[in-house]
Scaffold this motif. Structure first.
Motif, short mmCIF file in Angstrom:
data_model
loop_
_atom_site.label_atom_id
_atom_site.label_comp_id
_atom_site.label_asym_id
_atom_site.label_seq_id
_atom_site.Cartn_x
_atom_site.Cartn_y
_atom_site.Cartn_z
N UNK A 142 0.81 -1.21 0.00
CA UNK A 142 0.00 0.00 0.00
C UNK A 142 0.85 1.27 0.00
N UNK A 143 2.11 1.15 0.32
CA UNK A 143 2.98 2.32 0.28
C UNK A 143 3.15 2.85 -1.15
N UNK A 144 2.86 2.00 -2.14
CA UNK A 144 2.94 2.45 -3.53
C UNK A 144 1.84 3.44 -3.87
N UNK A 145 0.80 3.54 -3.04
CA UNK A 145 -0.29 4.49 -3.29
C UNK A 145 0.16 5.93 -3.11
N UNK A 204 0.74 8.43 -9.81
CA UNK A 204 0.35 7.62 -10.97
C UNK A 204 -0.31 6.31 -10.53
N UNK A 205 0.28 5.66 -9.54
CA UNK A 205 -0.26 4.40 -9.05
C UNK A 205 -1.60 4.65 -8.37
N UNK A 206 -1.69 5.73 -7.60
CA UNK A 206 -2.94 6.08 -6.91
C UNK A 206 -4.06 6.33 -7.92
N UNK A 209 -2.60 -3.63 -9.44
CA UNK A 209 -1.97 -2.30 -9.46
C UNK A 209 -0.86 -2.14 -8.43
N UNK A 210 -1.01 -2.73 -7.24
CA UNK A 210 -0.04 -2.51 -6.18
C UNK A 210 0.99 -3.62 -6.07
N UNK A 211 0.56 -4.83 -6.24
CA UNK A 211 1.46 -5.97 -6.04
C UNK A 211 1.61 -6.28 -4.57
#
Length: 91
Positions: free
Chosen positions: A36-39, A43-45, A81-83
């Motif tokens: 969730x840190x990728x949010x 772009x990922x969000x 999307x997040x992995x």
């Protein structure tokens, strides 16, 4: 204990409790967690929110949308999307 004087119309309760503790098994597998840190990346969000909005629109068109359907959709979108988070042995 009705004979205890607690200064009111309440009765004192006494209980015995036994607690048995055990260690976790070493071989147990842990549930994989999403990254969730990728949010934090805009772009990922944006990609995640668009995918979630599209999936909810599809589910809304069906007659009945259950919480299981929603949870399944969230899991699928997060996986795409997040992995998954990389885990270390200390976790």
């Amino acid at each position: 204990m009705r004979q205890a004087d607690v200064g009111g119309d309440h009765n004192l309760v006494v209980a015995k409790w036994t607690l048995k503790l055990r260690e976790n098994s070493v071989g147990e597998s842990r549930k994989e967690r999403f990254s969730v840190s990728r949010l934090k990346d805009p772009k990922v969000h944006n990609k995640f929110s668009i995918a979630l909005r599209n999936r909810c629109n599809i589910l809304r068109d069906e007659e009945v949308m259950t919480i299981d359907d929603f949870n399944q959709a969230m899991g699928d979108i997060a996986k795409e999307t997040l992995g998954y988070r990389k885990t270390t042995k200390t976790e």
